[in-house]
Enzyme design. Sequence first.
Site, PDB file in Angstrom:
ATOM      1  N   GLY A 218     -11.724 -16.377   8.720  1.00 43.49           N
ATOM      2  CA  GLY A 218     -10.950 -16.782   7.545  1.00 43.49           C
ATOM      3  C   GLY A 218      -9.582 -17.279   7.970  1.00 43.49           C
ATOM      4  O   GLY A 218      -9.425 -17.882   9.051  1.00 43.49           O
TER       5      GLY A 218
ATOM      6  N   LYS B 175       0.332  -1.359  -1.062  1.00 43.07           N
ATOM      7  CA  LYS B 175      -0.738  -2.352  -1.090  1.00 43.07           C
ATOM      8  C   LYS B 175      -1.304  -2.367  -2.507  1.00 43.07           C
ATOM      9  O   LYS B 175      -1.158  -1.380  -3.242  1.00 43.07           O
ATOM     10  CB  LYS B 175      -1.832  -1.937  -0.099  1.00 43.07           C
ATOM     11  CG  LYS B 175      -2.689  -3.064   0.379  1.00 43.07           C
ATOM     12  CD  LYS B 175      -2.192  -3.691   1.648  1.00 43.07           C
ATOM     13  CE  LYS B 175      -3.097  -4.825   2.061  1.00 43.07           C
ATOM     14  NZ  LYS B 175      -2.684  -5.455   3.306  1.00 43.07           N
TER      15      LYS B 175
END
Length: 367
Positions: free
Chosen positions: A196, A94
């Site tokens: 979102g 990540k």
Amino acid sequence: MIADVINATELKKIDPVFGQLSFDNHEQIVFCNDKDTGLKAIIGIHNTVLGPALGGTRMWNYNNEWEALNDVLRLSRGMTYKAAITGLNLGGGKAVILGDAKTQKTPELMKRFGEFVHTLSGKYITAEDVGMETADMDLVRKVTPYVTGISESMGGAGNPSPITAYGVFMGMKAAAKFKFGSDLLEDKVIYVQGIGHVGESLVEHLTNEGAKVVISDINHERLDQVSTKYGASIYTGTDIYSEKMDIYAPCALGATINDDTVFNMKAKVIAGAANNQLATEERHGVLLRERGIVYAPDFLINAGGIINVYAELEGYDKQEIMRKTENIYNTTLEILETANREVLTTNRAALNIAKQRIEDRKKVNFK
Ligand code: NAD
């Protein structure tokens, strides 16, 4: 020299990387800095036994660098187990970019970030996460092939969020089946926190099924839009966690299940997209179990996005992506049943399976 002026105990307290609470034998951590574009990023590569470390890039206005490092360590670890439990030949990685995505993200900064990704020669493959759009990945693609989640017009699988939402929906249905005896969500009161990219798409699935959806977000404009579009109610209270509800779907940021929230939670099921929902995995997993709250492990049910981007690498079609994502239902149900039978937290039951797959592969790799 530092060692001259700081004693051993103090040094231990400030061990900056390998001594971090969230450090979990990560293979590599790369700090990226570029003065000209203002880029400050950290790439965390947790484990590459199953394959290259794939995971999105998050751009967030962290309060400090410790927070950013902690986040990338936790998120990259989560990706390792997400890929493992989903049966993908990928490792866990990540990246985080420190800064405000609304005001500090520029094409130059994104391309510079892509150049750093490129220096890792494919050991880390990036994609989008919070604060990123498909267009940002298209910019990264200009400087490196080690990126997924690019536009369909550029040969990518497009925005992974609707697939993530579909997987969360599947995981939620499995958790409902386990807790309520039926996976029909009609009339269930479901709070979606964060509407979102993923949250909105989840709201669509839930309202289509006739659930009573309540939405919360810090972005009031979005609340109005999503409420109007799907007829969901807007949460106006101050403590969402203690509200009476059937299902809580965290779709904003992680660690919302913590010491401040867990004791008052009224939800019967927790199933959402956010990564790292449990502030402390074992402690909060146990507390949820003791309170009879069924927790669908985040890294298991939010794997739709990684399935979608994996398709770019493996050349799957949409049908195969949907089939793999739909299978999250079966895996979730299986894990909830195993956890129940073996008196484990659901998170632990899922981790055990993921870790076993990595150990098995290690044996094959080292033969
Ligand atoms: P996003 O940035 O599009 O949406 C996040 C939303 O949460 C925003 O609308 C934001 O305003 C809101 N928010 C932030 N803090 C909040 C708070 N305290 N209370 C309520 N709302 C808040 O991100 P997304 O892509 O929809 O991802 C949501 C979560 O799912 C993240 O944790 C992400 O890591 C995880 N996830 C996303 C994907 C994916 O495919 N996008 C895949 C796996 C996991």
